[in-house]
Design a protein around this motif. Structure first.
Motif, PDB file in Angstrom:
ATOM      1  N   ASN A  39     -10.075  32.265 -98.262  1.00  0.00           N
ATOM      2  CA  ASN A  39     -10.545  33.225 -98.502  1.00  0.00           C
ATOM      3  C   ASN A  39     -11.584  33.192 -96.920  1.00  0.00           C
ATOM      4  OD1 ASN A  39     -12.020  35.542 -99.379  1.00  0.00           O
ATOM      5  ND2 ASN A  39     -13.896  34.277-100.510  1.00  0.00           N
ATOM      6  N   SER A  40     -11.713  31.750 -96.850  1.00  0.00           N
ATOM      7  CA  SER A  40     -12.259  31.729 -95.388  1.00  0.00           C
ATOM      8  C   SER A  40     -11.842  31.998 -94.133  1.00  0.00           C
ATOM      9  CB  SER A  40     -12.682  30.761 -94.890  1.00  0.00           C
ATOM     10  OG  SER A  40     -13.461  30.245 -94.006  1.00  0.00           O
ATOM     11  N   ILE A  41     -10.082  31.717 -94.503  1.00  0.00           N
ATOM     12  CA  ILE A  41      -9.823  32.269 -93.719  1.00  0.00           C
ATOM     13  C   ILE A  41      -9.285  33.583 -93.167  1.00  0.00           C
ATOM     14  CG2 ILE A  41      -6.809  31.773 -92.663  1.00  0.00           C
ATOM     15  CD1 ILE A  41      -7.513  29.178 -93.731  1.00  0.00           C
ATOM     16  N   ILE A  42      -8.888  34.274 -94.321  1.00  0.00           N
ATOM     17  CA  ILE A  42      -8.946  35.429 -94.083  1.00  0.00           C
ATOM     18  C   ILE A  42      -9.715  36.461 -93.507  1.00  0.00           C
ATOM     19  CG2 ILE A  42      -8.232  37.933 -95.636  1.00  0.00           C
ATOM     20  CD1 ILE A  42      -5.657  35.458 -94.929  1.00  0.00           C
ATOM     21  N   ILE A  46      -8.863  34.296 -88.752  1.00  0.00           N
ATOM     22  CA  ILE A  46      -8.388  33.040 -88.164  1.00  0.00           C
ATOM     23  C   ILE A  46      -7.296  33.437 -88.148  1.00  0.00           C
ATOM     24  CG2 ILE A  46      -8.002  30.291 -88.487  1.00  0.00           C
ATOM     25  CD1 ILE A  46     -11.097  29.967 -89.590  1.00  0.00           C
ATOM     26  N   ASP A  47      -6.411  33.280 -89.070  1.00  0.00           N
ATOM     27  CA  ASP A  47      -4.676  33.010 -88.729  1.00  0.00           C
ATOM     28  C   ASP A  47      -4.375  34.660 -87.643  1.00  0.00           C
ATOM     29  OD1 ASP A  47      -5.883  35.555 -90.230  1.00  0.00           O
ATOM     30  OD2 ASP A  47      -4.103  36.079 -91.248  1.00  0.00           O
ATOM     31  N   GLN A  48      -5.661  35.260 -87.050  1.00  0.00           N
ATOM     32  CA  GLN A  48      -5.458  36.434 -86.337  1.00  0.00           C
ATOM     33  C   GLN A  48      -5.553  36.191 -85.140  1.00  0.00           C
ATOM     34  OE1 GLN A  48      -7.192  39.107 -88.057  1.00  0.00           O
ATOM     35  NE2 GLN A  48      -5.043  40.523 -89.267  1.00  0.00           N
ATOM     36  N   GLU A  53       2.324  30.471 -82.004  1.00  0.00           N
ATOM     37  CA  GLU A  53       3.141  29.761 -82.719  1.00  0.00           C
ATOM     38  C   GLU A  53       3.351  28.978 -84.470  1.00  0.00           C
ATOM     39  OE1 GLU A  53       1.872  29.513 -80.153  1.00  0.00           O
ATOM     40  OE2 GLU A  53       3.086  28.865 -78.552  1.00  0.00           O
ATOM     41  N   ILE A  54       1.119  29.105 -84.106  1.00  0.00           N
ATOM     42  CA  ILE A  54       1.183  29.089 -86.049  1.00  0.00           C
ATOM     43  C   ILE A  54       0.707  29.551 -87.228  1.00  0.00           C
ATOM     44  CG2 ILE A  54      -1.500  27.489 -87.104  1.00  0.00           C
ATOM     45  CD1 ILE A  54      -1.753  26.385 -84.380  1.00  0.00           C
ATOM     46  N   GLU A  55       2.141  29.344 -88.133  1.00  0.00           N
ATOM     47  CA  GLU A  55       1.440  30.492 -88.842  1.00  0.00           C
ATOM     48  C   GLU A  55       0.539  29.144 -90.371  1.00  0.00           C
ATOM     49  OE1 GLU A  55       4.860  32.760 -92.360  1.00  0.00           O
ATOM     50  OE2 GLU A  55       5.737  31.078 -90.796  1.00  0.00           O
TER      51      GLU A  55
ATOM     52  N   ASN B  85     -23.704  33.189 -89.863  1.00  0.00           N
ATOM     53  CA  ASN B  85     -22.869  33.748 -90.396  1.00  0.00           C
ATOM     54  C   ASN B  85     -21.489  34.780 -89.774  1.00  0.00           C
ATOM     55  OD1 ASN B  85     -19.907  33.904 -92.339  1.00  0.00           O
ATOM     56  ND2 ASN B  85     -21.278  35.052 -93.358  1.00  0.00           N
ATOM     57  N   ASN B  86     -21.352  35.183 -88.300  1.00  0.00           N
ATOM     58  CA  ASN B  86     -20.448  35.635 -87.853  1.00  0.00           C
ATOM     59  C   ASN B  86     -19.023  36.061 -87.849  1.00  0.00           C
ATOM     60  OD1 ASN B  86     -22.115  37.702 -85.913  1.00  0.00           O
ATOM     61  ND2 ASN B  86     -22.380  36.160 -84.434  1.00  0.00           N
ATOM     62  N   PRO B  87     -18.377  36.537 -88.037  1.00  0.00           N
ATOM     63  CA  PRO B  87     -16.842  36.451 -88.455  1.00  0.00           C
ATOM     64  C   PRO B  87     -16.196  36.865 -87.208  1.00  0.00           C
ATOM     65  CG  PRO B  87     -18.347  38.383 -89.515  1.00  0.00           C
ATOM     66  CD  PRO B  87     -18.985  37.694 -88.841  1.00  0.00           C
ATOM     67  N   LEU B  88     -15.890  35.022 -87.156  1.00  0.00           N
ATOM     68  CA  LEU B  88     -14.843  34.721 -86.132  1.00  0.00           C
ATOM     69  C   LEU B  88     -13.921  36.312 -85.208  1.00  0.00           C
ATOM     70  CD1 LEU B  88     -13.586  31.668 -86.517  1.00  0.00           C
ATOM     71  CD2 LEU B  88     -15.364  32.150 -85.245  1.00  0.00           C
ATOM     72  N   ALA B  89     -13.702  36.589 -86.064  1.00  0.00           N
ATOM     73  CA  ALA B  89     -13.160  38.007 -85.698  1.00  0.00           C
ATOM     74  C   ALA B  89     -13.615  38.831 -84.626  1.00  0.00           C
ATOM     75  CB  ALA B  89     -12.641  38.393 -86.425  1.00  0.00           C
ATOM     76  N   ASP B  90     -15.123  38.696 -84.797  1.00  0.00           N
ATOM     77  CA  ASP B  90     -16.057  39.095 -83.597  1.00  0.00           C
ATOM     78  C   ASP B  90     -16.307  38.681 -82.791  1.00  0.00           C
ATOM     79  OD1 ASP B  90     -16.050  41.397 -85.600  1.00  0.00           O
ATOM     80  OD2 ASP B  90     -18.641  40.733 -86.191  1.00  0.00           O
TER      81      ASP B  90
END
Ligand code: SF4
Lengths: 367, 94
Positions: A39-42, A46-48, A53-55, B85-90
């Motif tokens: 949940n935290s990754i999505i 983070i995955d994007q 190279e990292i899946e 809590n800043n979304p990393l995507a930002d």
């Protein structure tokens, strides 16, 4: 909040990402075990942000998602009875059984109550001596201490109207089962931080050794996860494998001995079916014979209820890291959090729900 | 499901033979069972899961993680990053 905010610091995260980029030279498949990590990754993308190279593949670490259909059917059978107050964590109420879910039983007049702690269920048993109070005890090692304590206390107080439907699962046997599968793609694990809080991480050393995979007990905030990834990538690149504890602020090698003691007092290891995966030997916990009077499956005689899982849901493959949610033909179409067909869409920590919630379905729908 | 959050122990008491405590999560107070952290004292932070404290947070270990990052933190503050809590995507956009 202390111990949270600093682990969400974007600048530190950025530097960790740089470090990971500098370190990685080859493609690697890393599985995060816990649904909270997924949940935290999505949520944080983070995955994007990781180098290509990292899946990251999402593990079977959502206990709601892996509770087998027949356990849900057994719970429903008990919950429908007169004179029963059926209690459960909120997530379980919407998991579809063969015919219905627990919320539907509630709308049909069943006395079903959501609890935040198993001790609330115990309190209901004390306050309703003329009713049978049943608690749906599901979860990993993280949840087992609380669920075990409720049962232990009931026995200590002689509360004969309290019992548990126990469908507990253990993480390390599932990690091993995935690694021994001929289809396995996983090359390193981020182990589930809070499972390790309770159990410690000593049991991972032989797994790291046998399968030659790095295993890093990891926390749940972005900085934790990136540190966990950096730890396993460093090992993978060097051809090393060991257990490297990232989550040391909450996890020690031996775990929590007081919690383990009560778990071992009331529960014992047994074979367990995992939804979508099948039976994994010695991967569950059941109530010991000594406490059989508090075993709802025996008390209400529902152990014979068996069920076949529906065909269209590919959550079993998702839970093994073999597929991603958008690869499911009904993802975001006939299967949504409002109308879930599988458990991975119900729980907030299920991979399907996480992808849906954070809009990862847009790309899938375009195809 | 294994979601567990840190909170500060502000009061310790006994109820029905169990060691219990009041936990402050940034202003919200909740009662939890402290049987699994028998040595806990008020003022310490614990990790709470489903009504049970399962671990006392280790201040020293938590600090270690950041030693290498202290400089980065200072820089972040200079540049006006929030430690929230800043979304990393930002962060890519910044
Ligand atoms: S989208 Fe729905 S049907 Fe498809 S795998 Fe996920 S839960 Fe199962």
């Amino acid at each position: 909040m202390k111990y949270l905010d600093e682990y969400r610091n974007p600048e530190i995260a950025r530097q960790l990402l740089d470090k990971i980029r500098e370190t990685v030279t080859k493609p690697w498949v890393i599985m995060e075990i816990c649904g909270g990590q997924t949940n935290s990754i999505i949520k944080n993308g983070i995955d994007q942000l990781l180098p290509k190279e990292i899946e990251l593949v999402h593990g079977p670490g959502c206990p709601v998602c892996v509770t087998p259909l027949e356990m849900i059917d057994q719970a429903i059978s008990i919950a429908q009875r007169q004179n029963v107050i059926f209690t459960s964590f909120g997530d379980m109420l919407r998991v579809p059984g063969t015919e219905k879910d627990l919320l539907q039983v509630k709308s049909e007049g069943g006395d079903i109550r959501m609890v935040y702690s198993p001790l609330e269920a115990l309190k209901m048993a004390r306050e309703n001596p003329d009713k049978e109070v049943v608690f749906f005890a599901i979860g990993f090692e993280t949840t087992a201490p609380g669920n075990a304590m409720a049962l232990f206390q009931a026995a200590r107080e002689g509360l004969n109207n309290f019992s548990e439907v126990v469908s507990h699962v253990l993480v390390p046997p599932a990690m091993q089962a995935l690694l021994s599968s001929p289809d396995n793609r996983v090359q390193a694990y981020l182990a589930a931080g809070h499972v390790c809080t309770v159990m410690g991480y000593n049991e991972y050393f032989p797994i790291a050794e046998k399968y030659k995979v790095p295993i890093t007990p990891t926390g749940f905030e972005p900085v934790d996860i990136l540190q966990g990834i950096l730890s396993v990538v460093k090992q993978l690149e060097k051809g090393e494998y060991t257990v490297d504890n990232q989550y040391a602020r909450a996890v020690s090698a031996d775990g929590n001995p007081a919690a383990q003691k009560i778990i071992n007092e009331v529960y014992e290891i047994c074979d367990r079916k995992w939804r979508g995966i099948g039976e994994i030997p010695r991967s569950g916990m059941c109530i010991k014979e000594k406490y059989a009077a508090y075993d709802a499956s025996k008390k209400f005689n529902v152990s014979h209820i068996k069920a076949e899982e529906p065909q269209e849901c590919i959550s079993g493959l998702i839970l093994q890291g073999l597929k991603k949610p958008p690869e499911c033909p009904v993802f975001g179409k006939s299967c949504t959090p409002e109308h879930p067909l599988g458990a991975t869409m119900v729980s907030g920590e299920g991979a399907c729900a996480a992808y849906y919630r954070y809009q990862r379905f847009a790309d899938a729908l375009k195809k | 499901m294994c979601l567990a959050v840190p909170g500060k122990v502000v009061k310790i008491y006994e109820e029905g033979g169990l060691k219990m405590g009041e936990i402050d999560y940034s202003g919200t107070i909740n009662s939890v069972c402290l049987e699994y952290v028998p040595e806990v004292e008020t003022g310490q932070y614990v990790i709470v899961h489903a009504g049970f404290a399962i671990s006392i947070l280790d201040e020293k270990e938590a600090q270690k993680v950041f030693e290498t990052w202290d400089e980065a933190l200072d820089k972040a503050r200079e540049q006006g990053f929030t430690i929230e809590n800043n979304p990393l995507a930002d962060i890519n956009k910044k």
